[in-house]
Each structure stands twice: as structure tokens, then as C-alpha cells.
Design a protein around this motif. Structure first.
Motif, PDB file in Angstrom:
ATOM      1  N   UNK A  48      31.521  36.623  49.589  1.00 39.02           N
ATOM      2  CA  UNK A  48      32.705  36.838  49.562  1.00 39.02           C
ATOM      3  C   UNK A  48      33.676  37.979  49.471  1.00 39.02           C
ATOM      4  N   UNK A  49      35.123  38.173  49.992  1.00 43.07           N
ATOM      5  CA  UNK A  49      35.264  39.002  49.415  1.00 43.07           C
ATOM      6  C   UNK A  49      36.860  39.162  49.035  1.00 43.07           C
ATOM      7  N   UNK A  50      36.776  40.430  47.708  1.00 40.95           N
ATOM      8  CA  UNK A  50      37.204  39.870  47.100  1.00 40.95           C
ATOM      9  C   UNK A  50      39.186  40.773  47.561  1.00 40.95           C
ATOM     10  N   UNK A  51      40.402  40.252  47.152  1.00 36.55           N
ATOM     11  CA  UNK A  51      41.755  40.170  47.085  1.00 36.55           C
ATOM     12  C   UNK A  51      41.525  40.247  46.018  1.00 36.55           C
ATOM     13  N   UNK A  52      41.749  42.111  45.645  1.00 38.40           N
ATOM     14  CA  UNK A  52      42.516  42.145  44.089  1.00 38.40           C
ATOM     15  C   UNK A  52      43.853  41.646  43.380  1.00 38.40           C
ATOM     16  N   UNK A  70      41.049  44.490  56.136  1.00 39.32           N
ATOM     17  CA  UNK A  70      39.450  44.522  54.892  1.00 39.32           C
ATOM     18  C   UNK A  70      39.405  45.971  55.412  1.00 39.32           C
ATOM     19  N   UNK A  71      39.246  46.500  54.303  1.00 41.89           N
ATOM     20  CA  UNK A  71      38.821  48.383  53.782  1.00 41.89           C
ATOM     21  C   UNK A  71      37.825  47.951  53.028  1.00 41.89           C
ATOM     22  N   UNK A  72      38.166  49.458  52.586  1.00 42.73           N
ATOM     23  CA  UNK A  72      36.528  49.986  51.487  1.00 42.73           C
ATOM     24  C   UNK A  72      36.886  50.464  50.928  1.00 42.73           C
ATOM     25  N   UNK A  78      33.408  46.253  50.220  1.00 40.94           N
ATOM     26  CA  UNK A  78      34.767  46.155  51.167  1.00 40.94           C
ATOM     27  C   UNK A  78      35.948  44.543  50.347  1.00 40.94           C
ATOM     28  N   UNK A  79      36.658  45.302  50.415  1.00 41.09           N
ATOM     29  CA  UNK A  79      38.076  44.449  49.380  1.00 41.09           C
ATOM     30  C   UNK A  79      39.652  44.547  50.599  1.00 41.09           C
ATOM     31  N   UNK A  80      40.634  43.764  50.271  1.00 38.14           N
ATOM     32  CA  UNK A  80      41.027  42.779  51.497  1.00 38.14           C
ATOM     33  C   UNK A  80      42.624  43.084  50.542  1.00 38.14           C
ATOM     34  N   UNK A  81      43.497  43.475  51.472  1.00 39.21           N
ATOM     35  CA  UNK A  81      45.147  43.487  50.946  1.00 39.21           C
ATOM     36  C   UNK A  81      45.713  43.095  52.081  1.00 39.21           C
TER      37      UNK A  81
END
Length: 241
Positions: A48-52, A70-72, A78-81
Motif C-alpha cells: 500500500x501507498x503511504x500518505x504521511x 503520487x510522488x517519491x 513512493x508516497x502520496x500527498x
């Protein structure tokens, strides 16, 4: 704990494969886990993709969907914002009126709906643009093909959901001819038909339909009848009933 062990994209209960989202894209993703690290989103991959927390505009709950870029991160992960304005520009570059573009629908405004264009720029679809092709506004997170209607002097984009000019007529004409093929050469629509019936059957506006049948008639490809449109075989006289 977020999923990480399955080597293949997740299959939901329906058996359909989840569409993959990619780094660099804007996408509407569902929250599957929330813990002390942040929220974790299903992006169609085994991990799964982390959304900090630092990239959240609000604290999303499990099973809710959020629109993210979705960025790095600095480690290449990969991380989300949710903070799209940090990554999506108001001033577009390299686009011109008539260009076909990928849209991801954002929030509604008093004028229409905002959309992310090619995952890079903001644009606006005015109310009358989507009302011309359907009764409902596009949904948040929906991915569509759109077209640049105008590039303003300040670089902002006005968008439409239909091709411009000749491309629009060509698309409408192709749909009419395909419907004639499906109907054994006859289509029970004409220029007196309700816009809702034309939209439901062909997915185009009444104005685009009228322009297209005018062009097809001039090309001698259809005959106009009281009950609808009939395909004309090559070399025959289209006539009018």
C-alpha cells in the motif's frame, strides 16, 4: 498492518483487477489502513501507498477515498500527498486549443469543476460544458479524456469534454455510422429527437448530432427520413422522405 507480501496486484471480491496508479499521477485512492505513521492507500499494488500525516489536509478514515498526487520521497520511495497545489501548476505550458488531454476531476466551484490536466496543470470545465454532454457533473476523481478549449493570457486552461471543430464532427459522425451498422442501416433519431435520447444512444450533444448528420448527408452517406436516418449505399441518391 499494510499489505506487502502478495507479489501480484490485489483482486477484490468481485474478481476484477484493481487499476494501477503510477508515480507522477493524480488519482482518487481508498484508505485501507491508518496507524501512527499515517494513512495507507490502495493503489492497485501489493504494498500500500503511504500518505504521511504531513501530507494530509485532513485525517482520512478507513474506506474513505482521497485525491492525491503520487510522488517519491528523498529515499526514492513512493508516497502520496493530498496537497495538490504544491505540485499542480495554475499556468500551463506546451498546450494549445484543441489538444486532447487526460483529466482527473477535482473539486466543484461556482463556475464548474476543477480538473487536473495531464497530472500537471489545473484547468476548469464550466457548467455549460458538461451540461452539453450529460445531465450530471463529472465526479471527483473521475478520469476522462478532455480537450483544451482555450489557453488564457495568464496561462490558465478552459476545458471542454468534446472535441473542437472538425474533430468534434468527425467523432459524432463515427458514432452515428457505428449506430447505423448496429441497427442494420437505420437509426431512429433525427434533428427533432430530444437531446436526452441522442445523448443516451450516442453519447453526444444534440448540436454535435445535427452538425454531423448535415455533414453525412452532404457526403451522401445517409438519407433523412421522418422516423430517423438510413444509411445510403455508395452511389445511391440519398434523397429525403
Amino acid at each position: 498492518m499494510p499489505r506487502s507480501q502478495d507479489p501480484s496486484p490485489r483482486l477484490p471480491a468481485s474478481g476484477r483487477r484493481q487499476p494501477l496508479a503510477e508515480v507522477g499521477e493524480v488519482a482518487l485512492l481508498k484508505v485501507v489502513t491508518v496507524n501512527a505513521t499515517g494513512a495507507f492507500l490502495d493503489w492497485g499494488r501489493p504494498k500500500d501507498l503511504l500518505l504521511p500525516f504531513g501530507e494530509q489536509d485532513f485525517r482520512p478514515a478507513v474506506d474513505k477515498s482521497v485525491l492525491v498526487k503520487i510522488n517519491v520521497d528523498e529515499q526514492g520511495r513512493p508516497v502520496a500527498s493530498m496537497r495538490l497545489d504544491r505540485f499542480i501548476k495554475d499556468e500551463a505550458e506546451g498546450l494549445a486549443a484543441g489538444d486532447a488531454v487526460t483529466l482527473v476531476i477535482g473539486d466543484r466551484t461556482e463556475l464548474g469543476v476543477k480538473a487536473v490536466v495531464e497530472h500537471r496543470f489545473w484547468g476548469l470545465v464550466y457548467h455549460d460544458e458538461y451540461q452539453a454532454v450529460g445531465s450530471r457533473p463529472p465526479r471527483r476523481g473521475e478520469r476522462l479524456t478532455g480537450y483544451v478549449k482555450r489557453v488564457r493570457d495568464d496561462g490558465r486552461l478552459d476545458l471542454t469534454l468534446q472535441p473542437l471543430g472538425g474533430a468534434r464532427r468527425d467523432l459524432a459522425g463515427e458514432r452515428i455510422m457505428a449506430a447505423l451498422d448496429d441497427g442494420e442501416g437505420f437509426l431512429a433519431l433525427n434533428d427533432k429527437s430530444p437531446a436526452s435520447a441522442i445523448k443516451a444512444q450516442l453519447g453526444i450533444s444534440k448540436n454535435a448530432f445535427k452538425q454531423a448528420i448535415g455533414g453525412l448527408y452532404r457526403q451522401r452517406r445517409i438519407r433523412l427520413e421522418a422516423a430517423g436516418i438510413r444509411r445510403v449505399e455508395p452511389g445511391a441518391d440519398p434523397g429525403v422522405e
